[in-house]
Design an enzyme around this catalytic site. Structure first.
Site, PDB file in Angstrom:
ATOM      1  N   LYS A 126       0.816  -1.212   0.000  1.00  0.00           N
ATOM      2  CA  LYS A 126       0.000   0.000   0.000  1.00  0.00           C
ATOM      3  C   LYS A 126       0.853   1.266   0.000  1.00  0.00           C
ATOM      4  O   LYS A 126       0.385   2.326  -0.406  1.00  0.00           O
ATOM      5  CB  LYS A 126      -0.977  -0.026   1.165  1.00  0.00           C
ATOM      6  CG  LYS A 126      -2.048  -1.073   0.914  1.00  0.00           C
ATOM      7  CD  LYS A 126      -3.157  -1.068   1.922  1.00  0.00           C
ATOM      8  CE  LYS A 126      -4.229  -2.065   1.524  1.00  0.00           C
ATOM      9  NZ  LYS A 126      -3.796  -3.476   1.642  1.00  0.00           N
TER      10      LYS A 126
HETATM   11  C1  PLP Z   1      -4.432  -4.572   1.094  1.00  0.00           C
HETATM   12  C2  PLP Z   1      -3.638  -5.818   0.978  1.00  0.00           C
HETATM   13  C3  PLP Z   1      -3.999  -6.850   0.073  1.00  0.00           C
HETATM   14  C4  PLP Z   1      -5.250  -6.777  -0.785  1.00  0.00           C
HETATM   15  O1  PLP Z   1      -5.170  -5.799  -1.800  1.00  0.00           O
HETATM   16  P1  PLP Z   1      -6.481  -5.279  -2.546  1.00  0.00           P
HETATM   17  O2  PLP Z   1      -6.009  -4.152  -3.400  1.00  0.00           O
HETATM   18  O3  PLP Z   1      -7.440  -4.844  -1.477  1.00  0.00           O
HETATM   19  O4  PLP Z   1      -7.021  -6.400  -3.353  1.00  0.00           O
HETATM   20  C5  PLP Z   1      -3.173  -7.958  -0.022  1.00  0.00           C
HETATM   21  N1  PLP Z   1      -2.061  -8.083   0.758  1.00  0.00           N
HETATM   22  C6  PLP Z   1      -1.691  -7.129   1.637  1.00  0.00           C
HETATM   23  C7  PLP Z   1      -0.475  -7.332   2.452  1.00  0.00           C
HETATM   24  C8  PLP Z   1      -2.450  -5.968   1.779  1.00  0.00           C
HETATM   25  O5  PLP Z   1      -2.077  -5.037   2.663  1.00  0.00           O
END
Ligand code: PLP
Length: 462
Positions: A112
């Site tokens: 993120k």
């Molecule tokens: C947010 C997240 C996901 C999922 O991603 P999306 O964009 O919501 O599909 C997968 N792995 C980790 C470590 C995350 O923080």
């Protein structure tokens, strides 16, 4: 370039407006009105360029000249200078033709950061230009609040308030948030659970009058700029492995579908992608929909891959909009039915999705097995989210001659519980974080009462 709503009713917006807005007024999500194209030559010319330069080139048409090129280049460079690896998102070859795209070298060790390091800076730029300030509010169960905080800590025109459930967040997760001592960062520990915290954030967005006109901004994954930032690493990794001459496939550990939707956008822009494999944990709405046309909510399950624990996958709406040939009324009707009862996609859109997407769901026991197996075969310790991807990639591999790129969404040190359960002594935090447990913390404890939280925001925002 304008942005339109997936439900067809809200007004079209500019890039600046869409970044500041979040959800559309008709309940839909914003998508670009047309998809900019990357030609064969555009892609070929990216070979050997830095990540920041590729990022600039991929995102430029979406920004639509609303930030001048020189300023935008600067913003992009600054955002990705916070990553600890020179490649920003390095590729790690696991075996003959399976690669990990390591998206976890940012400040909070999860993917993120790629989007939030950029989004904070873009928001700050637009607010500065408008002479406005804004407040960000969010609730976190532990994993994602820190990425938002790190993305906003340097923003002069933003104050960020992140609510987490008091004493229900692991120490490392709490400290990743509370040791950021910037004076625009406010951590609030709510005497309640995550749902209480989230309900107060939702209520604050629904009625913003307590802020007396100051803008409240959402930085959750429905913000278009987050999708835009994530398109870049699909392009950069495919080019590194020989695109446009060579096709690749991607496997994406998925929850709210923002990540894999960004990959789909890269494909629509002209990136030669053979297939996308969607990996889910036991919260498998995406897999059930694709594999069995069962588009229904099921109860939330707490898993070893907690950042993928969801009931509804918000960004899936953006893909449905494409599958339904951009018919906003049909998407609105489908989602209304979905809110009320188990439903199914129409045949034609489902068939269209199945041309490009495969899926696989991985339960907790399998996550542990995969962490052990992947270590045995490759010496890598995977985090539990990436482990779902590793298994899904192998099961839904398709043509073995096409390189498979599995997105590694978090650093294993961030999810030590699963790693230890899998039988490993744990993974050390990377060097820039190894004093995390000694750093000074700052947070406020508040009762789970909306008025108390809102009063805190009003008194503390700058
Ligand atoms: C947010 C997240 C996901 C999922 O991603 P999306 O964009 O919501 O599909 C997968 N792995 C980790 C470590 C995350 O923080």
């Amino acid at each position: 370039m304008r942005y339109i709503s997936t439900r067809g009713q809200a007004p079209a917006l500019s890039f600046e407006e869409v970044v500041l807005t979040g959800m559309a007024s008709d309940g839909g999500l914003y998508v670009p009105e047309t998809v900019p194209q990357l030609s064969h030559d555009d892609l070929a010319e990216m070979a050997g360029l830095s990540y920041a330069e590729i990022a600039f080139r991929v995102m430029k048409p979406f920004v639509n000249g609303e930030i001048d090129d020189e300023t935008f280049r600067g913003i992009v460079k600054e955002a990705y200078a916070t990553f600890s690896h020179d490649a920003v998102v390095p590729l790690n070859q696991l075996d003959a033709n399976h690669f990990l795209l390591e998206l976890f070298h940012g400040p909070t060790l999860a993917f993120k950061d790629v989007a939030l390091q950029l989004l904070g800076r873009i928001l700050d730029h637009f607010l500065q230009k408008r002479g406005e300030r804004a407040v960000i509010m969010g609730a976190t169960s532990g994993d994602t609040g820190s990425a938002a905080i790190e993305g906003c800590r340097h923003c002069d025109n933003l104050d960020i308030f992140i609510l987490h459930p008091h004493n229900r967040v692991s120490e490392v997760q709490r400290r990743q948030m509370t040791t950021v001592l910037a004076d625009n960062v406010f951590n609030v520990a709510i005497e309640g659970n995550f749902d209480d915290a989230q309900a107060m954030v939702k209520a604050s967005f629904a009625d913003q009058s307590f802020l007396n006109g100051t803008r409240l901004v959402a930085v959750n994954s429905i913000n278009w700029a987050r999708i835009m930032a994530q398109i870049v690493y699909y392009v950069a990794s495919a080019v590194a492995l020989g695109a446009p001459q060579r096709r690749v496939s991607f496997c994406v550990p998925s929850a709210n579908f923002g990540n894999v939707f960004a990959g789909y956008m890269a494909y629509r822009m002209g990136l030669p992608v053979e297939r996308f494999v969607i990996a889910t944990n036991a919260n498998d709405i995406l897999h059930r929909t694709l594999a069995a046309n069962d588009f229904s909510k099921q109860e939330l399950k707490a898993t070893l891959a907690p950042s993928m624990d969801i009931v509804v996958s918000s960004n899936f709406e953006r893909l449905l909009f494409e599958a339904y040939e951009r018919d906003g009324a049909a998407v609105a009707a489908l989602l209304e039915r979905f809110q009320a009862e188990p439903t199914a996609l129409a045949d034609a859109p489902l068939a269209k999705l199945r041309e490009r997407f495969a899926s696989h769901s991985v339960d907790d026991a399998t996550i542990l097995e995969v962490i052990r197996e992947a270590h045995h075969r490759t010496q890598e310790i995977l985090d539990p989210h990436t482990a779902t991807g590793y298994r899904a990639a192998e099961r839904e591999r398709g043509d073995e001659a096409v390189p498979m790129i599995t997105l590694a969404t978090a650093h294993p040190a961030k999810f030590a519980e699963a790693v230890v359960k899998a039988g490993f002594p744990g993974v050390p935090l990377p060097p820039h974080m190894d004093d995390l447990l000694e750093r000074e913390e700052r947070y406020s404890v508040l009762p789970a009462e909306l008025s108390a939280v809102q009063q805190f925001v009003v008194e503390n925002r700058r």
